[in-house]
Design an enzyme around this catalytic site. Structure first.
Site, PDB file in Angstrom:
ATOM      1  N   GLU A 173       0.866  -1.179   0.000  1.00 30.90           N
ATOM      2  CA  GLU A 173       0.000   0.000   0.000  1.00 30.90           C
ATOM      3  C   GLU A 173       0.900   1.226   0.000  1.00 30.90           C
ATOM      4  OE1 GLU A 173      -2.758   0.093   3.214  1.00 30.90           O
ATOM      5  OE2 GLU A 173      -3.714  -1.791   2.661  1.00 30.90           O
TER       6      GLU A 173
ATOM      7  N   ASP B 220      -5.772   9.190   9.616  1.00 29.66           N
ATOM      8  CA  ASP B 220      -4.413   8.803   9.990  1.00 29.66           C
ATOM      9  C   ASP B 220      -3.985   9.436  11.303  1.00 29.66           C
ATOM     10  OD1 ASP B 220      -3.817   7.205   7.701  1.00 29.66           O
ATOM     11  OD2 ASP B 220      -3.765   9.051   6.530  1.00 29.66           O
TER      12      ASP B 220
ATOM     13  N   TYR C  48     -10.497  -4.661   3.532  1.00 31.26           N
ATOM     14  CA  TYR C  48      -9.592  -4.150   4.553  1.00 31.26           C
ATOM     15  C   TYR C  48     -10.408  -3.941   5.829  1.00 31.26           C
ATOM     16  CZ  TYR C  48      -5.819  -1.143   6.481  1.00 31.26           C
ATOM     17  OH  TYR C  48      -4.825  -0.596   7.235  1.00 31.26           O
TER      18      TYR C  48
END
Length: 280
Positions: free
Chosen positions: A51, A62, A177
């Site tokens: 990734e 994040d 994911y």
């Protein structure tokens, strides 16, 4: 869609009876050349899928470690076009390892969806993870990406219930994911027992592989997750290892790439040996 690198890689791993080790680094961190050197070394260090984060000024999902890496990359001149150039140069020496771009829709929208998808495909990108586009917006990017031959990987979370899962999985391809914690990247360590249950629940809705990420920092944690899933995704720990190798001028120290890749190799061993250790 025709069979993609992601499809082939997960099929190969399934036949071998081992989980995937999925690495994350930020494109252009700390600069183009340093990022490329590490990127090129990841497959030999054990990465099955890569990734590559697209630097963005407001990466809301994040944590501080990856946010800082985006800022470093942007200060060093990272752009969407240069991210694709990284992939192109990587592909010159590796035509097998799948690369998934992970990021936010704004840079793609700014470049233009059609132009971006064509450029990504030409560079050798295999899939996209775009964290701020829900299934209700699939016509915006997801469907065009699938039509362009790119996998579109969707995130499922601990709060994605059985009622929501079908919508999340509707146009997902490549793999699912699973975000193992609620919150931002690197915020906490996942609990393997809870992860195992969540993976099994998702698998009742799809035949796609399920890779688990967020909060995995050590080979031991990676092994625990890999025993419960089809893959373990590790990002903040690797990005943190890169940050620890920067000098006062925010450049990689001599030999830094080798030391970062040695750490990646330790993580890979944790993932790849997980099921063998469990069987003994």
């Amino acid at each position: 869609m025709s069979t993609t690198r992601l499809d082939r890689r997960f099929a190969k791993l399934k036949a071998e009876g081992r989980p995937a080790f999925v690495t994350f680094t930020t494109a252009g961190d700390p600069d183009f050349d340093g990022s490329l050197e590490i990127l090129k070394g990841l497959p030999a260090a054990g990465a099955d899928v890569i990734e590559l984060g697209m630097p963005f000024t407001d990466p809301m999902a994040d944590g501080p470690v990856i946010q800082a890496s985006s800022q470093r990359a942007l200060k060093a001149g990272a752009t969407t076009k240069r991210t694709l150039e990284l992939v192109r140069q990587f592909r010159a020496g590796d035509d097998e390892t799948p690369i998934v771009l992970m990021g936010y829709y704004n840079p793609i929208y700014h470049m233009g969806v059609e132009k971006f998808l064509a450029a990504a495909r030409a560079a050798g990108v295999d899939g996209l993870i775009v964290v701020d586009l829900p299934p209700e917006e699939d016509d915006e990017l997801c469907v065009p990406a699938l039509n362009a031959g790119l996998n579109f990987i969707r995130l499922a979370t601990p709060t994605t219930d059985d009622k929501r899962l079908p919508a999340v999985l509707a146009n997902t391809s490549g793999f699912v994911y699973y975000v193992s914690i609620t919150g931002i990247t690197g915020a906490a360590a996942p609990e393997s027992a809870k992860v195992a249950g969540a993976v099994q629940r998702i698998k009742r809705h799809t035949s796609l592989p399920v890779a688990v990420g967020f909060g995995i920092r050590t080979p031991e944690q990676a092994a625990a997750i890999a025993r419960a899933a089809d893959g373990a995704v590790i990002g903040s720990a690797i990005v943190g290892a890169i940050a620890a190798e920067l000098d006062a001028d925010r450049k990689l120290k001599a030999g830094a790439a080798g030391r970062v890749l040695a750490f990646v190799r330790e993580l890979a061993q944790g993932v790849h040996n997980a099921r063998q250790a469990a069987a003994e």
